[in-house]
Design a protein around this motif. Sequence first.
Motif, PDB file in Angstrom:
ATOM      1  N   GLY A 271      -1.611  -0.703   6.979  1.00 34.34           N
ATOM      2  CA  GLY A 271      -2.523  -0.355   8.333  1.00 34.34           C
ATOM      3  C   GLY A 271      -3.631   0.364   7.977  1.00 34.34           C
ATOM      4  O   GLY A 271      -4.444   0.327   9.071  1.00 34.34           O
ATOM      5  N   ARG A 272      -3.587   0.998   6.773  1.00 37.87           N
ATOM      6  CA  ARG A 272      -5.085   1.675   6.496  1.00 37.87           C
ATOM      7  C   ARG A 272      -6.134   0.884   6.080  1.00 37.87           C
ATOM      8  O   ARG A 272      -7.421   1.302   5.937  1.00 37.87           O
ATOM      9  N   GLY A 273      -5.775  -0.417   6.005  1.00 38.29           N
ATOM     10  CA  GLY A 273      -6.774  -1.436   5.344  1.00 38.29           C
ATOM     11  C   GLY A 273      -7.483  -2.277   6.275  1.00 38.29           C
ATOM     12  O   GLY A 273      -7.385  -2.059   7.795  1.00 38.29           O
ATOM     13  N   PHE A 274      -7.824  -3.705   6.061  1.00 41.39           N
ATOM     14  CA  PHE A 274      -8.348  -4.531   7.070  1.00 41.39           C
ATOM     15  C   PHE A 274      -7.747  -5.805   7.127  1.00 41.39           C
ATOM     16  O   PHE A 274      -6.968  -5.982   6.090  1.00 41.39           O
ATOM     17  N   GLY A 275      -7.873  -6.788   7.833  1.00 40.97           N
ATOM     18  CA  GLY A 275      -7.412  -8.132   7.978  1.00 40.97           C
ATOM     19  C   GLY A 275      -6.340  -8.213   8.988  1.00 40.97           C
ATOM     20  O   GLY A 275      -6.373  -7.774   9.816  1.00 40.97           O
ATOM     21  N   GLY A 276      -5.387  -8.955   8.489  1.00 43.25           N
ATOM     22  CA  GLY A 276      -4.041  -9.133   9.262  1.00 43.25           C
ATOM     23  C   GLY A 276      -4.542 -10.166  10.501  1.00 43.25           C
ATOM     24  O   GLY A 276      -3.992 -10.080  11.624  1.00 43.25           O
ATOM     25  N   ARG A 277      -5.341 -10.983  10.181  1.00 42.32           N
ATOM     26  CA  ARG A 277      -5.962 -11.997  11.159  1.00 42.32           C
ATOM     27  C   ARG A 277      -5.736 -13.232  10.714  1.00 42.32           C
ATOM     28  O   ARG A 277      -5.604 -13.584   9.303  1.00 42.32           O
ATOM     29  N   PRO A 278      -5.594 -14.229  11.283  1.00 39.25           N
ATOM     30  CA  PRO A 278      -5.295 -15.711  11.175  1.00 39.25           C
ATOM     31  C   PRO A 278      -6.507 -15.942  10.304  1.00 39.25           C
ATOM     32  O   PRO A 278      -7.645 -15.630  10.402  1.00 39.25           O
ATOM     33  N   VAL A 279      -6.244 -16.702   9.167  1.00 37.95           N
ATOM     34  CA  VAL A 279      -7.320 -17.372   8.152  1.00 37.95           C
ATOM     35  C   VAL A 279      -7.231 -18.798   8.029  1.00 37.95           C
ATOM     36  O   VAL A 279      -6.186 -19.455   8.666  1.00 37.95           O
TER      37      VAL A 279
END
Length: 409
Positions: free
Chosen positions: A77-85
């Motif tokens: 959770g400290r990073g980025f992303g986690g979205r559809p690709v």
Amino acid sequence: MDRHEHARLDALQRDPYPHYARARHAEGLTFVPELDAWLVARDADVREVLRRPEAFSSANALRPDVLPGPTVLAEMGRGFGGRPVVVSSDGALHQRLRAPVVHGLSPSRVAAVVPYAAARATQLVDGFAARGFADLMAEFALKLPGQVIGHLMGLDPADVPLVVHGGHRAEQLLFRPMDEADQLAAARDVVAMQHLLDTYVRERHARPQDDLCSSLIAALAGGGEAAGGELTLDERHEMVAHLQNFLLAGHLTTSALIGSTLLHLLHHRAQWELLCEKPELIPAAVEEAARYDSPIQGFRRITTRPVVLSGTELPIGAVVFVAYGSANRDPSRHERPDVFDITRPPARHLAFGYGVHGCPGSQLAREQLRISLELLTTRLPGLRLAEDRPVVMRPTMIHRSPEELPLTW
């Protein structure tokens, strides 16, 4: 998943082909508990699924085999992303994400990067050619594609190792059983990569350059310009996810393809010697290697409606594993499919997918494998598998390759 279940999954992943053969001969589809999915094994059935993205969604294409614990998830959770690709989206969103990738990997862009790829490949071989032995995975296959995709993206060469390492760690986190301490270390590596990519996102959005990173960001930036020129946090998350997926797909798949190709050519010694004698067979060898042991063995799909496939009734929400690797060994499509033969007449295989989710980077992967084969057959025709170190395949259905590839000459 307990250790016995992991052991069964590992065994299947290291050699899935006997499972595929049984599934192709069975009536209907076969449910495989280790994959927690219905196995789509026949060429015709695989093509049907790939032709019907409205019924077989890609939303679960990157579903992890191993679910990290809360401590690891908090670190992520400290990073980025986690979205559809691209690989895990459908419909209009998929088209929006895919279009700039297809444009960025156009024939002209791929042709423009080939001289760089050839120069880097030569430098890597120069590093071990005089020694008489090498682990081709560590010293060549795991290096060249990352350097090429990094160059294409416009990354600083000094940043490429961190991105490549982060990609491998992301794959481990998704698909390998590890204890919590190892998971946490992998998560930190992934987060470091994501923060680096976020720096590129913000810098290239503010000051675009003539590189693929800038063009991808420009194509995907939505409300950033209207919001005073700065990207929203949500846009940054989406773009880091997109860049991470692009970079991982751009190097992990090609690394796997190079490693497996050399393994099978050297295991079938007459094929290697024939290729050294007749370099005009290299394009056919590229296609045969991709067909024979596909780097992407398959992806999951999930049904969006009740479907009948190969006589099996699937309810809404059923998970299927679409096995490209099995389709490529289907005797109804390929004669003598279990034989590795670089003189095989060309036939359309599914190593790079099919339909709307067909791999947009397939030509770049082919070019790097072609360069690798031209270089190694010319410079090191005496290559042999090291007799004292048996080759073990990585336990994975994605980016299938040798764990190590010790060679002598």
